[in-house]
Design a protein around this motif. Structure first.
Motif, short mmCIF file in Angstrom:
data_model
loop_
_atom_site.label_atom_id
_atom_site.label_comp_id
_atom_site.label_asym_id
_atom_site.label_seq_id
_atom_site.Cartn_x
_atom_site.Cartn_y
_atom_site.Cartn_z
N VAL A 42 0.86 -1.18 0.00
CA VAL A 42 0.00 0.00 0.00
C VAL A 42 0.90 1.23 0.00
O VAL A 42 1.85 1.31 0.77
CB VAL A 42 -0.92 0.01 1.25
CG1 VAL A 42 -1.73 1.29 1.31
CG2 VAL A 42 -1.83 -1.19 1.25
N SER A 43 0.58 2.20 -0.85
CA SER A 43 1.36 3.43 -0.91
C SER A 43 0.97 4.36 0.24
O SER A 43 -0.20 4.46 0.59
CB SER A 43 1.12 4.14 -2.24
OG SER A 43 1.75 5.40 -2.24
N THR A 44 1.96 5.04 0.78
CA THR A 44 1.68 6.01 1.86
C THR A 44 1.49 7.42 1.32
O THR A 44 1.12 8.32 2.07
CB THR A 44 2.83 6.03 2.88
OG1 THR A 44 4.03 6.38 2.19
CG2 THR A 44 2.96 4.70 3.56
N VAL A 45 1.75 7.63 0.02
CA VAL A 45 1.69 8.99 -0.52
C VAL A 45 0.64 9.20 -1.61
O VAL A 45 0.28 10.32 -1.90
CB VAL A 45 3.07 9.43 -1.07
CG1 VAL A 45 4.07 9.54 0.07
CG2 VAL A 45 3.58 8.49 -2.14
N LYS A 48 -2.14 3.78 -5.16
CA LYS A 48 -1.17 2.93 -5.84
C LYS A 48 -1.90 1.77 -6.51
O LYS A 48 -2.80 1.18 -5.91
CB LYS A 48 -0.15 2.40 -4.84
CG LYS A 48 0.95 1.57 -5.44
CD LYS A 48 1.95 1.20 -4.36
CE LYS A 48 3.09 0.40 -4.97
NZ LYS A 48 4.10 0.06 -3.97
N TYR A 79 4.47 -4.97 12.99
CA TYR A 79 4.92 -3.60 12.94
C TYR A 79 4.37 -2.87 14.16
O TYR A 79 3.18 -2.58 14.22
CB TYR A 79 4.47 -2.90 11.65
CG TYR A 79 5.16 -3.46 10.42
CD1 TYR A 79 6.54 -3.60 10.38
CD2 TYR A 79 4.43 -3.84 9.31
CE1 TYR A 79 7.17 -4.12 9.24
CE2 TYR A 79 5.06 -4.34 8.18
CZ TYR A 79 6.43 -4.48 8.16
OH TYR A 79 7.06 -4.99 7.06
N SER A 85 0.08 -2.86 7.21
CA SER A 85 -0.98 -2.11 6.51
C SER A 85 -1.53 -2.82 5.28
O SER A 85 -2.75 -2.84 5.09
CB SER A 85 -0.49 -0.71 6.13
OG SER A 85 -0.20 0.03 7.27
N TYR A 89 -5.39 -3.64 5.05
CA TYR A 89 -6.16 -3.05 3.96
C TYR A 89 -6.98 -4.12 3.24
O TYR A 89 -8.16 -3.93 2.94
CB TYR A 89 -5.19 -2.35 2.99
CG TYR A 89 -5.84 -1.62 1.85
CD1 TYR A 89 -6.36 -0.35 2.01
CD2 TYR A 89 -5.89 -2.20 0.58
CE1 TYR A 89 -6.95 0.33 0.95
CE2 TYR A 89 -6.47 -1.53 -0.48
CZ TYR A 89 -7.00 -0.27 -0.29
OH TYR A 89 -7.57 0.39 -1.35
#
Length: 195
Positions: A42-45, A48, A79, A85, A89
């Protein structure tokens, strides 16, 4: 043939190595097949997207994989004492399975790997169990009479197999035995429930 889904997320390979050992335990029980699946990062920014098929490793999981399995082994790195995540997700996308009770009554087990000795392994295992319990799944633990669980100096808990990846030594002999034992127990339980 009873199909057991081994669903995991692995960033550096330790959780994947455990998934493969659990799959070996599953397939040691006649009439059981382990189906390995993972989830994309999963992208944090930004939003994705990932290719439908990963460049390496297991294919990405779908909701149909969950619907069709007779049992589930769920694995995540720890984590800060919680689920990774990408796996969380994916689990959050399973609402339609909850509404239809598609997973209710199926056996499930959990496993984890952390980068440090006090990386929150047991709380990560318990966090994964919460999602599975909400789906009505029956939690299968490591057998309490598993010798490797008593002798291990590395990873392993009654809640599920664990591994500390801080020294990059790979899965220990005891950790492999614990993974195999859980895989066998999960497969045997799924086989009995599918009759």
């Amino acid at each position: 043939m009873v199909k057991i889904l081994v669903l995991y997320y692995s960033r550096n390979g330790s959780t994947e190595a455990m998934a493969r050992q659990i799959a070996r335990g599953i397939e040691a029980v006649p009439d059981n097949e382990a189906v390995l699946r993972t989830v994309p990062a999963v992208s944090t920014v930004c939003e994705k997207t990932a290719a439908d098929i990963p460049e390496q490793g297991a294919p990405y999981a779908t909701l149909d994989d969950l619907k069709q399995c007779a049992g589930l082994a769920l694995g995540s790195p720890a984590y800060f004492g919680n689920i990774a995540s990408p796996l969380k997700y994916f689990l959050e996308s399973t609402t339609e399975l909850w509404f239809s009770a598609a997973l209710s009554g199926k056996p499930a087990a959990v496993f984890t790997s952390s980068g440090s000795l006090h990386g929150g392994q047991e709380s990560t295992l318990l966090a994964m169990m919460q999602s599975l319990i909400h789906h009505g799944m029956m939690i299968v633990s490591v057998p309490c009479n598993e010798i490797a669980l008593k002798e291990t100096k590395t990873g392993g808990t009654p809640y599920g197999p664990s591994h500390v990846a801080d020294d990059h030594s790979g899965i220990s002999e005891h950790e492999r035995a614990i993974c195999h034992a859980l895989g066998k127990r999960l497969a045997t339980t799924a086989l009995k429930l599918s009759k």
